[in-house]
Design an enzyme around this catalytic site. Structure first.
Site, mmCIF file in Angstrom:
data_model
loop_
_atom_site.group_PDB
_atom_site.id
_atom_site.type_symbol
_atom_site.label_atom_id
_atom_site.label_comp_id
_atom_site.label_asym_id
_atom_site.label_seq_id
_atom_site.Cartn_x
_atom_site.Cartn_y
_atom_site.Cartn_z
ATOM 1 N N TYR A 143 -2.720 -1.167 10.207
ATOM 2 C CA TYR A 143 -2.516 -1.389 8.638
ATOM 3 C C TYR A 143 -1.277 -0.973 8.291
ATOM 4 O O TYR A 143 -0.649 -1.372 7.290
ATOM 5 C CB TYR A 143 -3.753 -0.853 8.312
ATOM 6 N N SER A 154 0.856 -1.129 -0.024
ATOM 7 C CA SER A 154 0.032 0.019 0.072
ATOM 8 C C SER A 154 0.741 1.352 0.015
ATOM 9 O O SER A 154 2.013 1.325 0.395
ATOM 10 C CB SER A 154 -0.890 0.037 1.332
#
Ligand SMILES: NC(=O)c1ccc[n+]([C@@H]2O[C@H](COP(=O)([O-])OP(=O)(O)OC[C@H]3O[C@@H](n4cnc5c(N)ncnc54)[C@H](OP(=O)(O)O)[C@@H]3O)[C@@H](O)[C@H]2O)c1
Length: 252
Positions: A157, A143
């Site tokens: 995350y 990401s």
């Protein structure tokens, strides 16, 4: 283009979003695609979409946090289509929002277990096959949040995805001499379920993103898939251990 004729491609998390778009893109270029995830119905829908478009695919239910299930997934991929040439480790979850001190142990463990251990387990079993069968290519989905960009209230995350970026580079170094080329794609907010806030519509999300990145829009799922296909293709033959950011300029 038909860059992947004769190749078997495994995509985890292919029952939705970026994984489904990636599976469709590989199939459209001639690959036989194994789509994996925990939910049979959504995997079957991805297979249906691929077959309707004239492609070849099979669904295998597997939880990437379970080593035995991942070992079986790789075995099944080889059995269904003869070999495993390319793997896209895309399965991931987003949980544990809020400031670090308020994240609960259960969310922390689930995010790290799925996003980091899941990618490691997938590579472990994929490489076990590839190293004895002429090599292969792996693309992990990290990401832009992690190695490239931080935002508040998403530490679990962010930590997990920074780890995917680092794990990708470490694995590339460990296995390139065996003919296994490993890279990552780091998407930003994309036209896929994970970028939707709870209760948000797609139109509301589009409006929100306009002011949140320099390009003023989400990355298209097919744009993220195109980056994955490039890294998996022979054109990227000398690209090793890189992390290609596709984030509308957010981390520029
Ligand atoms: N969408 C974005 O804006 C964005 C941005 C940056 C990075 N990413 C990354 O891109 C990837 C795909 O995201 P997405 O937006 O397409 O999300 P998504 O639609 O929620 O897809 C995630 C997929 O992973 C599967 N999955 C989750 N846990 C699993 C497990 N333990 N074992 C096997 N499969 C599992 C899910 O299927 P089941 O629940 O049926 O197993 C689902 O199909 C993720 O790694 C995400 O972190 C997304």
């Amino acid at each position: 283009m038909n860059r992947f004729i004769g190749k078997t491609v495994l995509v985890t998390g292919a029952g939705s979003g970026l994984g489904r778009a990636t599976a469709l893109a590989f199939a459209a270029e001639g690959a036989s695609v194994v789509v994996a995830g925990r939910t049979r119905a959504s995997l079957d829908e991805t297979v249906r979409l691929i077959e309707t478009a004239g492609g070849t695919a099979a669904a295998v239910v597997a939880d990437v946090t379970d080593s035995e299930q991942v070992r079986h997934l790789v075995q099944e991929s080889v059995a269904r289509f003869g070999g495993l040439h390319i793997a896209v480790n895309n399965a991931g979850i987003l949980r544990g929002s809020g400031p670090v001190a308020d994240v609960c142990e259960e969310d922390w463990d689930a995010v790290l277990r799925t996003n980091v251990t899941g990618v490691w387990l997938a590579m472990k079993h994929e490489i076990a096959h590839m190293r004895g069968n002429g090599g292969g290519v792996i693309v992990n989905i990290a990401s832009n949040l992690g190695a490239h960009l931080r935002i508040p209230d998403a530490a679990a995350y962010i930590t997990s995805k920074a780890a995917v970026s680092a794990l990708t580079r470490a694995t590339a170094l460990d296995h390139i001499h065996e003919g296994i080329r490993v890279n990552a794609v780091s998407p930003g907010a994309s036209d896929a379920p994970m970028s939707l806030r709870p209760g948000e519509t797609e139109a509301e999300r589009a409006e929100r993103v306009k002011s949140q990145n320099p390009l003023g829009r989400l990355a298209g799922a097919e744009e993220v898939a195109a980056a994955v296909l490039y890294l998996a293709s022979p054109e990227a033959g000398s690209v090793v251990g890189t992390d290609l950011v596709v984030d509308s300029g957010s981390s520029a």
